[in-house]
Design a protein around this motif. Sequence first.
Motif, short mmCIF file in Angstrom:
data_model
loop_
_atom_site.label_atom_id
_atom_site.label_comp_id
_atom_site.label_asym_id
_atom_site.label_seq_id
_atom_site.Cartn_x
_atom_site.Cartn_y
_atom_site.Cartn_z
N ALA A 64 -53.09 -50.18 33.67
CA ALA A 64 -54.03 -51.31 33.76
C ALA A 64 -53.84 -52.28 32.60
O ALA A 64 -54.72 -53.13 32.36
CB ALA A 64 -55.47 -50.79 33.77
N ARG A 119 -53.97 -55.70 27.37
CA ARG A 119 -52.90 -55.93 26.39
C ARG A 119 -53.24 -57.13 25.50
O ARG A 119 -53.04 -57.10 24.28
CB ARG A 119 -51.59 -56.18 27.14
CG ARG A 119 -50.34 -56.10 26.25
CD ARG A 119 -49.09 -56.51 26.99
NE ARG A 119 -48.93 -55.83 28.26
CZ ARG A 119 -48.36 -54.62 28.42
NH1 ARG A 119 -47.95 -53.96 27.33
NH2 ARG A 119 -48.23 -54.07 29.61
N GLN A 120 -53.78 -58.19 26.12
CA GLN A 120 -54.14 -59.38 25.34
C GLN A 120 -55.29 -59.10 24.38
O GLN A 120 -55.33 -59.64 23.28
CB GLN A 120 -54.50 -60.52 26.30
CG GLN A 120 -53.30 -61.08 27.05
CD GLN A 120 -53.72 -62.03 28.16
OE1 GLN A 120 -54.82 -61.94 28.71
NE2 GLN A 120 -52.83 -62.97 28.49
N ASP A 126 -52.22 -54.98 32.10
CA ASP A 126 -52.21 -56.41 32.35
C ASP A 126 -53.30 -56.87 33.31
O ASP A 126 -53.26 -57.99 33.83
CB ASP A 126 -50.83 -56.83 32.86
CG ASP A 126 -49.75 -56.58 31.81
OD1 ASP A 126 -49.91 -57.07 30.67
OD2 ASP A 126 -48.78 -55.87 32.10
N ARG A 127 -54.28 -55.99 33.52
CA ARG A 127 -55.45 -56.37 34.32
C ARG A 127 -56.50 -57.01 33.41
O ARG A 127 -56.69 -56.59 32.26
CB ARG A 127 -56.05 -55.15 35.00
CG ARG A 127 -55.28 -54.67 36.22
CD ARG A 127 -55.89 -53.41 36.79
NE ARG A 127 -57.33 -53.53 37.00
CZ ARG A 127 -58.10 -52.51 37.36
NH1 ARG A 127 -57.58 -51.31 37.54
NH2 ARG A 127 -59.39 -52.70 37.54
N ARG A 128 -57.20 -58.01 33.92
CA ARG A 128 -58.29 -58.60 33.15
C ARG A 128 -59.42 -57.59 33.00
O ARG A 128 -59.73 -56.86 33.95
CB ARG A 128 -58.81 -59.86 33.85
CG ARG A 128 -57.82 -61.01 33.83
CD ARG A 128 -58.43 -62.25 34.44
NE ARG A 128 -57.51 -63.37 34.40
CZ ARG A 128 -57.79 -64.60 34.84
NH1 ARG A 128 -59.00 -64.84 35.35
NH2 ARG A 128 -56.90 -65.56 34.77
N VAL A 129 -60.01 -57.56 31.83
CA VAL A 129 -61.02 -56.54 31.57
C VAL A 129 -62.31 -56.83 32.32
O VAL A 129 -63.20 -55.97 32.38
CB VAL A 129 -61.31 -56.41 30.05
CG1 VAL A 129 -60.05 -56.04 29.30
CG2 VAL A 129 -61.91 -57.68 29.49
N SER A 151 -56.57 -59.75 29.41
CA SER A 151 -56.10 -58.44 29.88
C SER A 151 -56.27 -57.43 28.74
O SER A 151 -56.50 -57.81 27.59
CB SER A 151 -54.64 -58.51 30.31
OG SER A 151 -53.80 -58.70 29.17
#
Length: 308
Positions: A124, A93-94, A126-129, A91
């Motif tokens: 967005a 954030r990650q 926590d959405r996967r990139v 994500s």
Amino acid sequence: MTAVIATRGLTKTFGGVKALDRLDLIIPKGGIYGVLGPNGAGKSTLFRILLGLIRPTAGEAEVLGGPIVAPGALRRTGSMIETPRFPPFLSARQVLGWLARAQGLSPDAGEIARWLDRVGLAAAADRRVRGFSVGMMQRLGVAAALLHRPDLVILDEPTSGMDPPGIQEMRALIRSLAADDGVTVILASHQLLEVQRVCDRVAILNKGRLVREGAVSELTAVGERLRLQASPLARILDTLGPKGTREGDAVLADIPREEAPGLIRALVEAGVEISEARWVGADLEGVFFSETGVERAPEPIQGVSHVG
């Protein structure tokens, strides 16, 4: 003037091609500095040298007062060169947490959330990139460049793939970085109107050489004329003679600034009603095409569309 970047005779060749040709350039500390040029002008090569990614063939360069490879300079510099790439399964954030650890920083949840919010990715986070658009990837790349709070940041085409509201938001962010955070921003973009709006100074490169440098206000003041919206236009044109040119419902007066008060006074005395008088200069796009020799694309004919 304190310089954040100084190059002297900087040269880089790839085979028989000179990407940079004895480039002398000083970029001052503070504000927003644009580096412009057509494709192949040497912008990306310059940035890669400044970031220590490639070595110059000849010449010297300093970043933040020291040699390019100095660890202190690298730690104080952020960058986004071309379209960024991140692990698609993470994500946003990650991604920033992963990059923080890679830089030897302790991931700070509050700091990560702050930068995601400033670049417009809070919703967005926590959405996967994997599903991000080009514009969203650009935003994340900018956040990654700023995560360690650098003194200098180099942004290559930061508004690529963005819609007009996104471009406006990025412009506001870049301005706030310079004005509020004290970051020196070096910006490369093909969107010359945006450069004119946001940059304090620009350098124009062509074929690896510096062809023009200066404050945007100075470069665009060349050829300025007084634009008069008034009536009757015929009387203004008669008064100006060859110094007057009609432009739609206005007249452009090719006169020096010191003659403007006398002209306006004479027109009013002659019965001309003036609704607006303002100075207009050359735009940065015109300066760019003039200095690089690149032909300006013809303006589209109004009312005509092409389907193909």
